[in-house]
Scaffold this motif. Sequence first.
Motif, PDB file in Angstrom:
ATOM      1  N   TYR A  57       0.822  -1.208   0.000  1.00  0.00           N
ATOM      2  CA  TYR A  57       0.000   0.000   0.000  1.00  0.00           C
ATOM      3  C   TYR A  57       0.857   1.260   0.000  1.00  0.00           C
ATOM      4  CZ  TYR A  57      -3.910  -2.991   1.491  1.00  0.00           C
ATOM      5  OH  TYR A  57      -4.873  -3.956   1.580  1.00  0.00           O
ATOM      6  N   LEU A  74     -14.591   6.072   9.591  1.00  0.00           N
ATOM      7  CA  LEU A  74     -14.051   4.740   9.314  1.00  0.00           C
ATOM      8  C   LEU A  74     -15.163   3.702   9.270  1.00  0.00           C
ATOM      9  CD1 LEU A  74     -11.517   2.795   9.111  1.00  0.00           C
ATOM     10  CD2 LEU A  74     -11.824   2.480  11.567  1.00  0.00           C
ATOM     11  N   THR A  76     -18.504   3.974   8.852  1.00  0.00           N
ATOM     12  CA  THR A  76     -19.670   4.103   7.974  1.00  0.00           C
ATOM     13  C   THR A  76     -19.371   4.676   6.607  1.00  0.00           C
ATOM     14  OG1 THR A  76     -20.202   6.320   8.834  1.00  0.00           O
ATOM     15  CG2 THR A  76     -21.150   4.433   9.993  1.00  0.00           C
ATOM     16  N   LYS A  77     -18.198   5.223   6.404  1.00  0.00           N
ATOM     17  CA  LYS A  77     -17.871   5.871   5.127  1.00  0.00           C
ATOM     18  C   LYS A  77     -16.597   5.274   4.539  1.00  0.00           C
ATOM     19  CE  LYS A  77     -21.077   9.147   5.807  1.00  0.00           C
ATOM     20  NZ  LYS A  77     -22.286   9.307   4.973  1.00  0.00           N
ATOM     21  N   ALA A  78     -16.409   5.482   3.258  1.00  0.00           N
ATOM     22  CA  ALA A  78     -15.167   5.068   2.601  1.00  0.00           C
ATOM     23  C   ALA A  78     -14.197   6.247   2.615  1.00  0.00           C
ATOM     24  CB  ALA A  78     -15.449   4.612   1.179  1.00  0.00           C
ATOM     25  N   TYR A  79     -13.811   6.681   3.811  1.00  0.00           N
ATOM     26  CA  TYR A  79     -12.959   7.866   3.959  1.00  0.00           C
ATOM     27  C   TYR A  79     -11.596   7.483   4.527  1.00  0.00           C
ATOM     28  CZ  TYR A  79     -11.766  12.752   4.910  1.00  0.00           C
ATOM     29  OH  TYR A  79     -11.158  13.987   4.912  1.00  0.00           O
ATOM     30  N   TYR A  80     -11.584   6.838   5.705  1.00  0.00           N
ATOM     31  CA  TYR A  80     -10.359   6.275   6.259  1.00  0.00           C
ATOM     32  C   TYR A  80     -10.397   4.754   6.100  1.00  0.00           C
ATOM     33  CZ  TYR A  80      -9.815  10.742   8.793  1.00  0.00           C
ATOM     34  OH  TYR A  80      -9.687  12.063   9.138  1.00  0.00           O
ATOM     35  N   ASP A  81      -9.220   4.152   5.929  1.00  0.00           N
ATOM     36  CA  ASP A  81      -9.111   2.692   5.886  1.00  0.00           C
ATOM     37  C   ASP A  81      -8.628   2.126   7.208  1.00  0.00           C
ATOM     38  OD1 ASP A  81      -9.728   2.285   3.028  1.00  0.00           O
ATOM     39  OD2 ASP A  81      -7.873   3.428   2.716  1.00  0.00           O
ATOM     40  N   LYS A 216     -12.434  -1.017   9.379  1.00  0.00           N
ATOM     41  CA  LYS A 216     -13.878  -1.197   9.255  1.00  0.00           C
ATOM     42  C   LYS A 216     -14.251  -2.645   9.547  1.00  0.00           C
ATOM     43  CE  LYS A 216     -17.613   0.188   6.118  1.00  0.00           C
ATOM     44  NZ  LYS A 216     -17.926   0.816   4.822  1.00  0.00           N
ATOM     45  N   GLU A 218     -16.155  -4.726   8.198  1.00  0.00           N
ATOM     46  CA  GLU A 218     -16.215  -5.632   7.058  1.00  0.00           C
ATOM     47  C   GLU A 218     -14.843  -5.915   6.445  1.00  0.00           C
ATOM     48  OE1 GLU A 218     -19.994  -3.603   7.809  1.00  0.00           O
ATOM     49  OE2 GLU A 218     -17.963  -2.858   7.436  1.00  0.00           O
ATOM     50  N   ASN A 219     -13.820  -5.206   6.880  1.00  0.00           N
ATOM     51  CA  ASN A 219     -12.510  -5.317   6.236  1.00  0.00           C
ATOM     52  C   ASN A 219     -11.616  -6.322   6.969  1.00  0.00           C
ATOM     53  OD1 ASN A 219     -10.449  -4.873   4.453  1.00  0.00           O
ATOM     54  ND2 ASN A 219     -10.400  -2.654   4.724  1.00  0.00           N
TER      55      ASN A 219
END
Length: 278
Positions: A57, A74, A76-81, A216, A218-219
């Motif tokens: 990465y 983190l 709820t959004k695709a902002y931080y991983d 997240k 799910e990750n």
Amino acid sequence: MKFVRSIQLVATLFIFCFSLSPIGSAATLFTPGPDKSNDRTHAFFHELLTQIVGDKYVIASRPHQTQNRSIGLLATKAYYDVIWTAESSERDETMLRIDFPIFRGALGIRGSIIRKDYEPYFNAITSIDEFKQVRLCQGHNWPDADILEYSGFLVYRAVHFESMLEMVSRERCDAIALSIFEGYGEMEAFEAKYSELTFSTSVLLIYPQSYYFYVKKENSALALLLEERLRLHHLSGDYDYLLSSHPLTRDAFPLSKYDTASKIIVQPGNAFFDDNDK
């Protein structure tokens, strides 16, 4: 028609060549950015992530938010991983924790940033009741603030770290309780501006608290990768080398220097931690 086909061929070649580029093919891992000038905590975690997953990465930052907002962005959004923060049972429910305690699980071993002219009084503290008379500055969303308030300490909250330094400097607070792995580096970064302050470890607050990476829910693939790489980093000795050499953490060593410190043990109970940590 020949012109259209030429354009299509050029476009296809461009996409193919771009896909072979290391920059084009590398995934990006977004983290919160610095929340202050010369942010040594951010620099430490950015370096740690680069060392463990920099082969997979590009580590990049997006603008810093408050801790609670960062958690929301983190979760709820695709902002931080990935973010780094102190543990709490609520955070463990909202996000997926990477089970490798940063700072050797010693986030709850805390010295204090105090005014130099306050040292004689502070150094004379020998009991928890005496420490409860100290006005402590803590971050607005820090779990530590909740733990200390629950345990009967006087806590004044601020959003930004430099605001806390100002409050101590202006005698609106007496101390900022920080981990031994943070306090030296953070104070050194600001010593030119706040020469009247110092990080003291003559009296230590001690309570169970650890720092973790979170991703997240799910990750799970990223969570497994981070945990595996962190453990390998530790086994190789590279993690301990980072702790002993990075500007944030290096002055915490040797740990034997805390043997003679007065130790105030705080027992907040299990309400703040995940069942697996009880």
